[in-house]
Design a protein around this motif. Structure first.
Motif, PDB file in Angstrom:
ATOM      1  N   SER A 169     -45.157  -0.036   7.500  1.00 24.74           N
ATOM      2  CA  SER A 169     -46.950   0.858   7.794  1.00 24.74           C
ATOM      3  C   SER A 169     -47.475  -0.301   7.246  1.00 24.74           C
ATOM      4  CB  SER A 169     -47.305   1.961   6.881  1.00 24.74           C
ATOM      5  OG  SER A 169     -46.269   3.468   7.067  1.00 24.74           O
ATOM      6  N   LEU A 170     -47.393  -1.175   7.195  1.00 26.26           N
ATOM      7  CA  LEU A 170     -48.853  -2.556   6.913  1.00 26.26           C
ATOM      8  C   LEU A 170     -49.221  -2.952   8.410  1.00 26.26           C
ATOM      9  CD1 LEU A 170     -46.883  -4.897   4.611  1.00 26.26           C
ATOM     10  CD2 LEU A 170     -48.949  -3.291   3.733  1.00 26.26           C
ATOM     11  N   VAL A 171     -48.933  -2.458   9.731  1.00 31.48           N
ATOM     12  CA  VAL A 171     -49.387  -2.883  10.898  1.00 31.48           C
ATOM     13  C   VAL A 171     -49.604  -1.629  11.923  1.00 31.48           C
ATOM     14  CG1 VAL A 171     -47.933  -5.064  10.171  1.00 31.48           C
ATOM     15  CG2 VAL A 171     -46.957  -2.652  11.663  1.00 31.48           C
ATOM     16  N   ALA A 172     -49.766  -0.889  10.747  1.00 30.24           N
ATOM     17  CA  ALA A 172     -49.419   0.625  11.809  1.00 30.24           C
ATOM     18  C   ALA A 172     -51.565   0.336  11.169  1.00 30.24           C
ATOM     19  CB  ALA A 172     -49.318   1.761  11.113  1.00 30.24           C
ATOM     20  N   GLU A 173     -52.272   0.862  12.506  1.00 29.59           N
ATOM     21  CA  GLU A 173     -53.454   1.525  12.401  1.00 29.59           C
ATOM     22  C   GLU A 173     -53.729   2.618  11.655  1.00 29.59           C
ATOM     23  OE1 GLU A 173     -55.451   1.765  16.254  1.00 29.59           O
ATOM     24  OE2 GLU A 173     -54.700  -0.431  16.470  1.00 29.59           O
ATOM     25  N   ARG A 174     -54.667   2.329  10.949  1.00 28.15           N
ATOM     26  CA  ARG A 174     -55.211   4.476  10.731  1.00 28.15           C
ATOM     27  C   ARG A 174     -54.840   5.007  10.905  1.00 28.15           C
ATOM     28  NH1 ARG A 174     -57.632   5.226   5.135  1.00 28.15           N
ATOM     29  NH2 ARG A 174     -58.359   7.650   5.631  1.00 28.15           N
ATOM     30  N   ASN A 175     -54.293   6.094  10.397  1.00 24.47           N
ATOM     31  CA  ASN A 175     -53.965   7.387  10.759  1.00 24.47           C
ATOM     32  C   ASN A 175     -53.024   7.335  11.631  1.00 24.47           C
ATOM     33  OD1 ASN A 175     -55.370   9.176   8.132  1.00 24.47           O
ATOM     34  ND2 ASN A 175     -57.217   9.282   9.918  1.00 24.47           N
ATOM     35  N   THR A 176     -52.043   6.397  12.348  1.00 23.98           N
ATOM     36  CA  THR A 176     -51.556   6.556  13.160  1.00 23.98           C
ATOM     37  C   THR A 176     -49.970   6.913  12.672  1.00 23.98           C
ATOM     38  OG1 THR A 176     -50.659   3.620  12.948  1.00 23.98           O
ATOM     39  CG2 THR A 176     -52.522   5.005  14.036  1.00 23.98           C
ATOM     40  N   ALA A 177     -48.780   7.367  13.986  1.00 26.04           N
ATOM     41  CA  ALA A 177     -47.628   7.521  13.429  1.00 26.04           C
ATOM     42  C   ALA A 177     -46.961   6.190  12.785  1.00 26.04           C
ATOM     43  CB  ALA A 177     -46.799   7.929  13.958  1.00 26.04           C
ATOM     44  N   VAL A 178     -45.702   7.064  11.552  1.00 24.06           N
ATOM     45  CA  VAL A 178     -44.267   6.284  11.437  1.00 24.06           C
ATOM     46  C   VAL A 178     -43.367   6.874  12.468  1.00 24.06           C
ATOM     47  CG1 VAL A 178     -43.203   5.531  10.474  1.00 24.06           C
ATOM     48  CG2 VAL A 178     -45.512   5.621   9.125  1.00 24.06           C
ATOM     49  N   ARG A 179     -42.477   6.360  13.106  1.00 23.89           N
ATOM     50  CA  ARG A 179     -41.648   6.808  14.092  1.00 23.89           C
ATOM     51  C   ARG A 179     -40.333   7.014  12.654  1.00 23.89           C
ATOM     52  NH1 ARG A 179     -41.233   6.734  19.592  1.00 23.89           N
ATOM     53  NH2 ARG A 179     -42.975   6.401  19.933  1.00 23.89           N
ATOM     54  N   LEU A 180     -39.920   7.924  13.018  1.00 25.66           N
ATOM     55  CA  LEU A 180     -38.239   7.869  12.478  1.00 25.66           C
ATOM     56  C   LEU A 180     -37.016   8.227  13.229  1.00 25.66           C
ATOM     57  CD1 LEU A 180     -38.993   9.617   9.263  1.00 25.66           C
ATOM     58  CD2 LEU A 180     -39.250   7.262   9.287  1.00 25.66           C
ATOM     59  N   SER A 181     -36.087   7.537  14.027  1.00 30.67           N
ATOM     60  CA  SER A 181     -35.486   7.783  14.591  1.00 30.67           C
ATOM     61  C   SER A 181     -33.967   8.144  14.072  1.00 30.67           C
ATOM     62  CB  SER A 181     -35.312   6.573  15.991  1.00 30.67           C
ATOM     63  OG  SER A 181     -36.113   6.391  16.168  1.00 30.67           O
ATOM     64  N   TRP A 182     -33.277   8.680  13.963  1.00 33.36           N
ATOM     65  CA  TRP A 182     -32.757   9.517  13.077  1.00 33.36           C
ATOM     66  C   TRP A 182     -31.354   9.135  13.814  1.00 33.36           C
ATOM     67  CZ3 TRP A 182     -33.145   9.806   8.054  1.00 33.36           C
ATOM     68  CH2 TRP A 182     -33.989  10.367   7.271  1.00 33.36           C
ATOM     69  N   THR A 183     -30.159   8.675  13.829  1.00 32.35           N
ATOM     70  CA  THR A 183     -28.324   8.557  13.809  1.00 32.35           C
ATOM     71  C   THR A 183     -27.098   8.751  12.733  1.00 32.35           C
ATOM     72  OG1 THR A 183     -28.097   6.097  14.309  1.00 32.35           O
ATOM     73  CG2 THR A 183     -28.814   7.294  15.928  1.00 32.35           C
ATOM     74  N   ASP A 184     -26.497   8.619  13.071  1.00 33.18           N
ATOM     75  CA  ASP A 184     -25.484   9.341  11.887  1.00 33.18           C
ATOM     76  C   ASP A 184     -25.117   8.048  11.858  1.00 33.18           C
ATOM     77  OD1 ASP A 184     -23.763  10.382  10.337  1.00 33.18           O
ATOM     78  OD2 ASP A 184     -21.882  10.661  11.519  1.00 33.18           O
ATOM     79  N   GLY A 185     -25.688   7.465  10.563  1.00 29.97           N
ATOM     80  CA  GLY A 185     -25.382   6.420   9.616  1.00 29.97           C
ATOM     81  C   GLY A 185     -26.785   5.473   9.362  1.00 29.97           C
ATOM     82  N   GLU A 186     -27.732   6.317  10.024  1.00 34.01           N
ATOM     83  CA  GLU A 186     -28.630   5.142   9.917  1.00 34.01           C
ATOM     84  C   GLU A 186     -30.092   5.887  10.136  1.00 34.01           C
ATOM     85  OE1 GLU A 186     -28.534   0.747  11.502  1.00 34.01           O
ATOM     86  OE2 GLU A 186     -29.394   1.816  13.370  1.00 34.01           O
ATOM     87  N   VAL A 187     -31.208   5.260   9.827  1.00 37.21           N
ATOM     88  CA  VAL A 187     -32.803   5.816  10.033  1.00 37.21           C
ATOM     89  C   VAL A 187     -32.991   4.039  10.663  1.00 37.21           C
ATOM     90  CG1 VAL A 187     -33.604   6.953   7.828  1.00 37.21           C
ATOM     91  CG2 VAL A 187     -34.712   7.232   9.919  1.00 37.21           C
ATOM     92  N   LEU A 188     -34.054   4.805  11.676  1.00 33.46           N
ATOM     93  CA  LEU A 188     -34.896   3.828  11.868  1.00 33.46           C
ATOM     94  C   LEU A 188     -35.554   3.850  12.364  1.00 33.46           C
ATOM     95  CD1 LEU A 188     -34.893   0.544  13.412  1.00 33.46           C
ATOM     96  CD2 LEU A 188     -35.028   1.850  15.861  1.00 33.46           C
ATOM     97  N   VAL A 189     -36.711   3.172  11.436  1.00 29.06           N
ATOM     98  CA  VAL A 189     -38.093   3.205  10.683  1.00 29.06           C
ATOM     99  C   VAL A 189     -38.960   2.126  11.723  1.00 29.06           C
ATOM    100  CG1 VAL A 189     -40.262   3.930   9.155  1.00 29.06           C
ATOM    101  CG2 VAL A 189     -37.467   4.773   8.582  1.00 29.06           C
TER     102      VAL A 189
END
Length: 364
Positions: free
Chosen positions: A269-289
């Motif tokens: 989130s340090l590089v995200a603009e204010r109130n923009t989204a954090v995306r979570l991509s879920w697969t079996d074994g890990e989540v990509l943030v």
């Protein structure tokens, strides 16, 4: 009025009571702390028409009496005194505070103008102070901050025979926490709405041990360790939050250690603009943030996770997600349906005590 009291005990009590002093009093006397000495006790009170605090402490009372003193000045004086017994004497319109070689004279406020403090409602049950404080900390972040919508600024207390439930919402998320308590077997209101900021302040200052809870139609009280706080209630109207927090509504479930996921969300989130989204991509074994991608840059990090269901991509406002994860101790379970619908964060177990529903943001 004349008494002698331990410095540490007095300093703690006046500082605690002073939390009820308002910065914008309706009348000047509400800037004062009311001291009432009788028997072998000193009661220190503060009131702002919405909240009152009363602390009763032991004192060597030579002459009983009552006095109203400038609250914040008294707090600063007592805090600065040497760690020796404190003598308080009232003579006319001046209260003399003596401690060692230090002496202060404070002009009193007109006690006759001070309003009567509300009587605390009778206790309807007891709850452990630490448990209540932890529950409040989990729920209060979801309470709204807009005072033009009072219902959304409160925390709902729902009471039944064995459980006490706290809930809050700001329309973008709902937080609820069930906790065990000991009812007194008396008739109780179905629920009450307490201002969130006030409840958070009360919870942080609760003494260790059992806390008695009292509720009437318009007032709630929390009493423990010789200290009582009363607070005026909000309108009891609230949403049917339980209908929105059903585990059966979610077909995809992920499980992850909350602490590593919180750390990853904070970093990307340090590089995200204010109130923009954090995306979570879920697969079996890990989540990509992932976050960012605008003018500043982008960030990505993977965290180990388990997934029961189809792979899922979903996005949240970062602080809303962090608030929900912070309410979980250890592993977090996250229920989802589609990337466009809210997700439910709960603690492990078949019947979770903590539930946090958070709105998803549109993926772009």
């Amino acid at each position: 009025m004349k008494l002698v009291i331990d410095h540490a005990v007095l300093a703690d009590a006046v500082a605690w009571a002073a939390h009820a002093l308002t910065n914008r009093p309706a009348v000047p006397v509400l800037t004062g702390l009311l001291l009432d000495a009788d028997g072998d006790e000193l009661t220190i009170s503060a009131f702002d028409y919405d909240t009152s605090r009363r602390a009763t402490i032991s004192a060597d009372v030579a002459e009983p009496g009552r006095v109203l003193l400038p609250g914040r000045v008294l707090v600063e004086i007592v805090r600065a005194l040497p760690k020796k017994p404190v003598e308080l004497t009232l003579s006319g319109h001046e209260a003399t505070i003596t401690c060692g070689s230090a002496e202060f004279g404070l002009l009193t406020l007109p006690i006759d103008d001070y309003p009567n403090l509300p009587d605390a409602p009778d206790a309807i049950g007891d709850v452990d102070a630490h448990t209540l404080a932890a529950a409040v900390a989990q729920v209060v972040p979801a309470a709204g901050k807009d005072d033009t919508l009072p219902m959304l600024t409160g925390v709902r207390l729902d009471i039944n025979d064995s459980d006490l439930t706290l809930a809050a919402t700001d329309r973008y998320r709902i937080a609820a926490r069930d906790l065990a308590w000991q009812p007194n077997g008396v008739d109780t209101p179905a629920g009450a709405m307490i201002p969130g900021r006030v409840l958070a302040d009360i919870a942080k200052s609760l003494p260790a041990g059992p806390v008695s809870v009292g509720v009437t139609d318009g007032l709630a009280a929390f009493t423990g360790g010789g200290r009582t706080t009363t607070v005026r209630l909000l309108d009891p109207q609230f949403i049917d939050y339980n209908a929105r927090l059903q585990l059966s509504d979610f077909s995809i479930w992920a499980e992850v250690d909350a602490a590593p996921l919180i750390s990853a969300v904070k970093r990307v989130s340090l590089v995200a603009e204010r109130n923009t989204a954090v995306r979570l991509s879920w697969t079996d074994g890990e989540v990509l943030v992932q976050a960012g991608g605008g003018d500043t840059g982008r960030g990505a990090e993977t965290v180990a996770a388990e997934l029961d269901g189809a792979p899922m991509e979903i996005a949240f406002q970062s602080q809303f997600l962090l608030d929900g994860l912070a309410g979980v101790d250890g592993r977090a379970r996250i229920g989802m349906t589609t990337g466009a619908k809210p997700a439910l964060i709960v603690d492990p177990g078949g019947t979770p005590a903590y539930r946090y529903l958070v709105m998803a943001l549109r993926l772009s």
